[in-house]
Scaffold this motif. Structure first.
Motif, PDB file in Angstrom:
ATOM      1  N   ASP A  39      37.944  36.498  22.717  1.00 32.72           N
ATOM      2  CA  ASP A  39      37.022  35.948  23.251  1.00 32.72           C
ATOM      3  C   ASP A  39      36.263  37.652  23.823  1.00 32.72           C
ATOM      4  N   ASP A  40      36.739  38.863  24.140  1.00 33.73           N
ATOM      5  CA  ASP A  40      36.485  39.384  24.458  1.00 33.73           C
ATOM      6  C   ASP A  40      35.678  40.288  23.017  1.00 33.73           C
ATOM      7  N   PHE A  41      36.274  40.542  21.932  1.00 30.61           N
ATOM      8  CA  PHE A  41      35.672  41.002  20.349  1.00 30.61           C
ATOM      9  C   PHE A  41      34.484  40.385  20.167  1.00 30.61           C
ATOM     10  N   TYR A  42      35.008  39.235  20.641  1.00 29.41           N
ATOM     11  CA  TYR A  42      32.806  37.990  20.149  1.00 29.41           C
ATOM     12  C   TYR A  42      32.338  38.302  20.839  1.00 29.41           C
ATOM     13  N   ASN A  43      32.342  38.113  22.094  1.00 32.63           N
ATOM     14  CA  ASN A  43      31.686  38.919  23.493  1.00 32.63           C
ATOM     15  C   ASN A  43      31.010  39.658  22.735  1.00 32.63           C
ATOM     16  N   ARG A  44      32.102  41.202  23.039  1.00 35.25           N
ATOM     17  CA  ARG A  44      30.900  42.072  22.580  1.00 35.25           C
ATOM     18  C   ARG A  44      30.552  42.015  20.733  1.00 35.25           C
ATOM     19  N   GLY A  45      31.151  41.446  20.233  1.00 34.58           N
ATOM     20  CA  GLY A  45      30.485  41.219  18.740  1.00 34.58           C
ATOM     21  C   GLY A  45      28.813  40.963  18.914  1.00 34.58           C
ATOM     22  N   LEU A  46      28.915  40.101  20.114  1.00 36.74           N
ATOM     23  CA  LEU A  46      27.276  39.317  20.019  1.00 36.74           C
ATOM     24  C   LEU A  46      26.027  40.208  21.008  1.00 36.74           C
ATOM     25  N   ALA A  47      26.771  41.077  21.996  1.00 35.12           N
ATOM     26  CA  ALA A  47      25.957  41.940  22.730  1.00 35.12           C
ATOM     27  C   ALA A  47      26.102  43.369  21.828  1.00 35.12           C
ATOM     28  N   LYS A  48      26.991  43.151  20.377  1.00 34.17           N
ATOM     29  CA  LYS A  48      26.525  44.276  19.759  1.00 34.17           C
ATOM     30  C   LYS A  48      25.765  44.070  19.003  1.00 34.17           C
ATOM     31  N   ALA A  49      25.197  43.143  18.174  1.00 34.54           N
ATOM     32  CA  ALA A  49      24.300  42.241  17.405  1.00 34.54           C
ATOM     33  C   ALA A  49      22.862  41.919  18.039  1.00 34.54           C
ATOM     34  N   LYS A  50      22.988  42.049  19.594  1.00 33.63           N
ATOM     35  CA  LYS A  50      21.961  42.001  20.469  1.00 33.63           C
ATOM     36  C   LYS A  50      21.001  43.088  20.584  1.00 33.63           C
ATOM     37  N   GLN A  51      22.000  44.489  20.098  1.00 33.37           N
ATOM     38  CA  GLN A  51      21.550  45.440  20.787  1.00 33.37           C
ATOM     39  C   GLN A  51      20.770  45.870  18.347  1.00 33.37           C
ATOM     40  N   LYS A  52      20.751  45.394  17.808  1.00 36.35           N
ATOM     41  CA  LYS A  52      20.761  45.917  16.909  1.00 36.35           C
ATOM     42  C   LYS A  52      21.765  46.750  15.924  1.00 36.35           C
ATOM     43  N   ASP A  53      23.059  46.658  16.748  1.00 37.87           N
ATOM     44  CA  ASP A  53      24.340  47.359  15.857  1.00 37.87           C
ATOM     45  C   ASP A  53      25.161  46.420  14.977  1.00 37.87           C
ATOM     46  N   TYR A  54      24.624  46.095  13.239  1.00 28.69           N
ATOM     47  CA  TYR A  54      25.447  45.108  13.134  1.00 28.69           C
ATOM     48  C   TYR A  54      27.009  45.802  12.396  1.00 28.69           C
ATOM     49  N   ALA A  55      26.398  46.804  12.233  1.00 26.65           N
ATOM     50  CA  ALA A  55      27.612  47.778  11.349  1.00 26.65           C
ATOM     51  C   ALA A  55      28.906  47.393  12.955  1.00 26.65           C
ATOM     52  N   GLY A  56      28.755  48.000  13.851  1.00 23.56           N
ATOM     53  CA  GLY A  56      29.494  47.708  15.083  1.00 23.56           C
ATOM     54  C   GLY A  56      29.891  45.867  16.183  1.00 23.56           C
ATOM     55  N   ALA A  57      29.370  45.072  15.506  1.00 20.08           N
ATOM     56  CA  ALA A  57      29.043  43.636  15.571  1.00 20.08           C
ATOM     57  C   ALA A  57      30.346  42.614  14.453  1.00 20.08           C
ATOM     58  N   ILE A  58      30.029  43.542  12.879  1.00 15.79           N
ATOM     59  CA  ILE A  58      30.589  43.068  12.084  1.00 15.79           C
ATOM     60  C   ILE A  58      32.252  43.991  12.663  1.00 15.79           C
ATOM     61  N   ALA A  59      32.521  44.989  12.871  1.00 13.74           N
ATOM     62  CA  ALA A  59      34.005  44.853  13.318  1.00 13.74           C
ATOM     63  C   ALA A  59      34.236  44.212  14.664  1.00 13.74           C
ATOM     64  N   GLU A  60      33.947  43.998  15.643  1.00 13.89           N
ATOM     65  CA  GLU A  60      34.467  43.768  16.394  1.00 13.89           C
ATOM     66  C   GLU A  60      34.379  41.827  16.028  1.00 13.89           C
ATOM     67  N   PHE A  61      33.586  41.452  15.398  1.00 16.86           N
ATOM     68  CA  PHE A  61      33.893  39.746  14.564  1.00 16.86           C
ATOM     69  C   PHE A  61      35.250  39.936  13.737  1.00 16.86           C
ATOM     70  N   THR A  62      35.178  40.672  12.797  1.00 19.50           N
ATOM     71  CA  THR A  62      36.478  41.016  11.945  1.00 19.50           C
ATOM     72  C   THR A  62      37.179  40.921  13.479  1.00 19.50           C
ATOM     73  N   HIS A  63      37.397  42.013  13.925  1.00 19.96           N
ATOM     74  CA  HIS A  63      39.115  41.737  14.855  1.00 19.96           C
ATOM     75  C   HIS A  63      39.422  40.816  15.878  1.00 19.96           C
ATOM     76  N   ALA A  64      37.994  39.771  15.941  1.00 18.54           N
ATOM     77  CA  ALA A  64      38.234  38.126  16.903  1.00 18.54           C
ATOM     78  C   ALA A  64      38.796  37.676  15.779  1.00 18.54           C
ATOM     79  N   ILE A  65      37.890  37.418  14.191  1.00 17.65           N
ATOM     80  CA  ILE A  65      38.622  36.699  13.651  1.00 17.65           C
ATOM     81  C   ILE A  65      40.136  36.789  13.235  1.00 17.65           C
TER      82      ILE A  65
END
Length: 422
Positions: free
Chosen positions: A3-29
């Motif tokens: 959940d922490d990875f997922y929430n950090r991914g949402l935050a980075k996507a909101k900041q348009k840091d898509y590469a960072g968001a992808i990395a966080e969502f990948t950790h969550a998966i």
């Protein structure tokens, strides 16, 4: 932890840091391979970063884990449009609507897909549904955008261009053409669909006077005369001064027995369109119903001067002549009406006219009513063709001299009128 990875991914996507968001969502998966929302959000990040195929792959994975995910279907539909996979996009949009009938964006997207596929009527229908839902949701901006798309597509409803590809020079359909199409739809018997379209138009713009007028016409065709009159009144209040309003309000008033109101409306319509034969026929019908047969004949004659081949005008004038006991003229008009109906292959009206001719030629009726008809004709002439005046005089005479025959009362009224006139 996932959940922490997922929430950090949402935050980075909101900041348009898509590469960072992808990395966080990948950790969550990696922490939870059954995390459907993480696949869906990673798909969004891939889509926003331009990796459309990877986005589709993630949306598909999310749907395998959660087949009821409206968001995953909608996002995959958007991605498939970008990949020009229109059948796949359409299938996904259909799934969204199956899961949520009030998903305005899905109807809008389905309209876009249909437009790209060249299915203009289906595109317009979906943009209408989307606009209606946006309106209910008080999203006026998106509602307006859908209306603009409809305006751009409406010309291709014409049969001459429906199969052509859209071109920048194609003219936008005018409101007059749009409402004309709705009235044609009602004329063909589809009053329910026409009424739905007009109700929708008035939801979008409650000040559309022409829409009120057209809805009044449709309601008249449905037999809802009072509702029709209310719509015509609203159109006039919005300054839609058109002969069609007065003509149809007059017809509705006539159906409700308001003869004077009907005549007033027909008079107003004739000031706007003095060469409209149908208006003279309509006013003649009211005069005939009131017993003013001379006024009816005058109007039917005027209609025939404008349109000499109108069988209904001949037939109606024949009816008026028959009431005035001008039988030879009535026969001539019936015969002319029958001839034109025959040429037009309108066999129903043709047979109807022949039935009236048979009644006039019936010897038993002629012999039985000969004297009565002659008296009635004399009395009609004395009162200027207004049988309601004659009837009133007969009723008065009956009160003074009860128990006499109808012929006696007519002779008495005739004698009194002739004596009073010297």
């Amino acid at each position: 932890m996932n959940d922490d990875f997922y929430n950090r991914g949402l935050a980075k996507a909101k900041q348009k840091d898509y590469a960072g968001a992808i990395a966080e969502f990948t950790h969550a998966i990696e922490s939870n391979p059954y995390f459907a929302d993480a696949f869906c959000q990673r798909g969004l990040a891939y889509y926003d970063s331009g990796e459309i195929l990877l986005a589709v792959s993630d949306y598909t994975e999310a749907l395998q884990l959660n087949p009821e995910s409206v968001e995953a279907y909608y996002c995959r539909a958007l991605a498939r449009v970008a990949l020009k996979n229109l059948p796949g996009a359409l299938a996904d949009a259909d799934q969204v609507i199956r899961l949520n009938r009030n998903h305005a964006a899905a109807y809008n997207l389905r309209g876009i897909v249909y437009r790209k596929m060249g299915h203009v009527h289906d595109a317009i229908a979906n943009f209408k549904l989307a606009a209606d839902l946006y309106l209910q949701q008080k999203d006026k901006d998106n509602c307006r955008l859908c209306l603009e798309k409809i305006k751009q597509l409406q010309p291709k409803q014409n049969l001459t261009v429906v199969h052509q590809r859209p071109t920048p020079t194609t003219p936008i359909m005018s409101p007059q053409e749009y409402f004309t199409q709705l009235l044609e739809k009602a004329e063909k018997g589809d009053t329910r669909q026409a009424l739905e379209d007009l109700n929708w138009a008035l939801q979008v713009d409650p000040q559309d006077a022409q829409a009120y007028c057209c809805r009044g016409v449709v309601r008249y065709k449905q037999g809802n005369y009072r509702e029709a009159i209310a719509d015509f009144n609203q159109a006039l209040q919005l300054n839609f001064q058109d002969a069609i309003v007065y003509r149809n309000r007059g017809r509705a008033r006539f159906q409700l027995g308001d003869h004077q109101g009907a005549i007033a409306d027909f008079n107003q319509a004739l000031q706007i369109q003095p060469e409209d034969a149908l208006l003279y026929i309509a006013r003649g019908n009211v005069y005939r119903a009131m017993g003013n047969y001379l006024g009816a004949v005058t109007d039917y004659t005027k209609a025939l001067q404008i349109n000499p081949d109108d069988p209904q005008a001949y037939y109606n004038r024949g009816l008026a002549y028959a009431h005035m006991e001008e039988m030879q003229r009535a026969i001539a008009d019936y015969q002319q009406a029958a001839s034109i109906f025959c040429e037009k292959e309108d066999w129903k009206n043709y047979e109807h006219v022949l039935e009236n001719l048979k009644k006039i030629h019936s010897p038993s009726i002629e012999s039985k009513q000969s004297k009565y008809n002659m008296l009635r004709q004399r009395l009609l002439r004395l009162v200027g063709g207004y049988w309601e005046i004659a009837q009133r005089l007969i009723d008065q005479t009956k009160r003074y001299y009860p128990g006499m025959s109808e012929e006696w009362y007519m002779e008495k009224v005739i004698d009194d009128l002739e004596r009073d006139r010297g």
